[in-house]
Structure formats: structure tokens, C-alpha cells
Design a protein around this motif. Structure first.
Motif, short mmCIF file in Angstrom:
data_model
loop_
_atom_site.label_atom_id
_atom_site.label_comp_id
_atom_site.label_asym_id
_atom_site.label_seq_id
_atom_site.Cartn_x
_atom_site.Cartn_y
_atom_site.Cartn_z
N ASP A 101 42.47 -2.69 -13.95
CA ASP A 101 41.77 -2.57 -12.91
C ASP A 101 42.56 -1.85 -11.69
O ASP A 101 41.81 -0.97 -11.07
CB ASP A 101 41.48 -4.26 -12.13
CG ASP A 101 40.51 -4.88 -13.12
OD1 ASP A 101 39.64 -4.11 -13.88
OD2 ASP A 101 40.26 -6.20 -12.79
N LYS A 102 43.65 -2.04 -11.69
CA LYS A 102 44.79 -1.68 -10.80
C LYS A 102 44.88 -0.03 -11.08
O LYS A 102 45.07 0.67 -10.11
CB LYS A 102 46.15 -2.11 -10.69
CG LYS A 102 46.79 -1.73 -9.53
CD LYS A 102 48.22 -2.36 -9.62
CE LYS A 102 49.39 -2.01 -8.74
NZ LYS A 102 50.50 -2.80 -8.55
N ALA A 105 40.49 2.04 -13.12
CA ALA A 105 39.22 1.52 -12.56
C ALA A 105 38.55 2.73 -11.88
O ALA A 105 37.58 2.84 -12.16
CB ALA A 105 39.29 0.18 -11.75
N GLU A 107 37.26 5.24 -8.83
CA GLU A 107 36.78 5.12 -7.59
C GLU A 107 35.63 4.19 -7.51
O GLU A 107 35.32 3.57 -6.21
CB GLU A 107 35.85 6.55 -7.07
CG GLU A 107 34.67 6.78 -7.70
CD GLU A 107 34.14 8.02 -7.76
OE1 GLU A 107 33.01 8.03 -6.96
OE2 GLU A 107 34.79 9.10 -8.02
N HIS A 108 35.10 3.45 -8.36
CA HIS A 108 34.20 2.43 -8.20
C HIS A 108 34.77 1.04 -8.20
O HIS A 108 34.30 0.04 -7.98
CB HIS A 108 32.96 2.64 -9.29
CG HIS A 108 32.31 3.52 -9.22
ND1 HIS A 108 31.43 3.97 -8.08
CD2 HIS A 108 32.24 4.74 -10.11
CE1 HIS A 108 30.82 5.05 -8.30
NE2 HIS A 108 31.23 5.60 -9.60
N GLY A 109 36.19 1.17 -8.57
CA GLY A 109 36.96 -0.24 -8.72
C GLY A 109 36.58 -0.97 -9.97
O GLY A 109 36.26 -0.36 -10.91
N ALA A 110 36.99 -1.99 -9.88
CA ALA A 110 37.12 -2.90 -11.17
C ALA A 110 35.70 -3.23 -11.61
O ALA A 110 34.77 -3.46 -10.70
CB ALA A 110 37.77 -4.34 -11.07
#
Length: 159
Positions: A101-102, A105, A107-110
Motif C-alpha cells: 500500500d505504501k 499503490a 495515485e488511487h491509494g490502497a
């Protein structure tokens, strides 16, 4: 050393990887923690071949991570349930997902967010000392050879 002999190394990480380090295995475990238990459901979610999935489930069962339990007699059908040993892998799965996730991921995030049920906040898993409760970073850890393994861990090493 060949991969199929990795479990012979005097290294807990190598022996662990012998059970959970194959392609697809961590995704099978991820799905187990999300409630998937049946072969067809694993196959549908993962898109993996029957042969590969059978192999990974067999390895996880033989390794004591999953139990194969009959849920139907005629025809005989089984489901796969995490053992106590398997459930202890959850922090590993969470930390790997959190790392992805960090770092991966985009631009949309996790794609999934884990929430702590008790307080309702997004979970950020951390390594803690079981003695004092402090959050531990890699630089806070000292590694020493177990006296019972002295001289057995590094080939050609004396004392």
C-alpha cells in the motif's frame, strides 16, 4: 542449494519460505483470512490452475498451516481452514499488504483499507516489543546466534 532443499537450512526464514514462499501461496493465505475456504472459490478468485492450487493447498496442509475438513459426504467435498499456526501468519500478511500500500499503490491509494474494530480507525500495523510495548524499528534490533546453534549457522565459520 536447490529451492526444494531450502527447508534443510538452519534458518527459520528459509524453513518458513519452504511452506509459504511459492507463487500463489501468499494469495491463498490472503483469501483464507478473507473467509475463503473452498477449492472452487479459491480458483475463481485467484484464476490459478487446478493443478497449482491443489499443490499449494497440499503444501499448506502438510505444513500445518491449513486443515482439510470435509463439509459434504456425497459427493465428498472438503474445505480448508486456518490452523492456530496458520492464524499466526496474519501479521505477516498485514505487514506485506501495508508495505505494498505504501510503495506500490499508485495515485488511487490502497485497494483495501483495514480498520481496527475496537476504535474504528484505519489500522497501521507496527512491530512492538512484547516486553516493554515500544514500537520497534529495524535499527532497534540486535540479532545474536542462539548458543545451541553456535558454529552451525554459517558454513566454514569457527566458534
Amino acid at each position: 542449494m536447490r529451492w526444494q532443499d531450502i527447508d534443510q537450512q538452519p534458518c527459520s526464514l528459509a524453513r518458513t519460505l519452504a511452506i509459504i514462499g511459492d507463487n500463489w501461496t501468499l494469495l491463498v493465505l490472503r483469501d483464507c483470512f478473507m473467509g475463503v475456504r473452498r477449492f472452487d472459490d479459491f480458483q475463481q478468485r485467484l484464476g490459478v490452475t487446478r493443478h497449482v492450487l491443489s499443490d499449494r493447498l497440499r503444501k499448506l496442509t502438510e505444513g500445518g498451516v491449513l486443515d482439510k475438513v470435509a463439509y459434504q459426504e456425497r459427493p465428498l467435498r472438503h474445505e480448508y481452514r486456518l490452523t492456530a499456526m496458520g492464524k499466526e501468519l496474519y501479521p505477516v500478511i498485514v505487514h506485506l499488504a501495508q508495505w505494498g500500500d505504501k510503495h506500490l499503490a499508485g495515485e488511487h491509494g490502497a485497494p483495501l483499507i483495514r480498520y481496527h474494530r475496537q476504535c474504528g480507525e484505519p489500522l497501521e500495523a507496527q512491530l512492538q516489543c512484547s516486553h516493554c510495548g515500544d514500537t520497534v524499528k529495524p535499527t532497534d534490533i540486535r540479532v545474536e546466534e542462539n548458543p545451541h546453534w553456535k558454529g552451525k549457522l554459517m558454513p566454514g565459520r569457527t566458534g
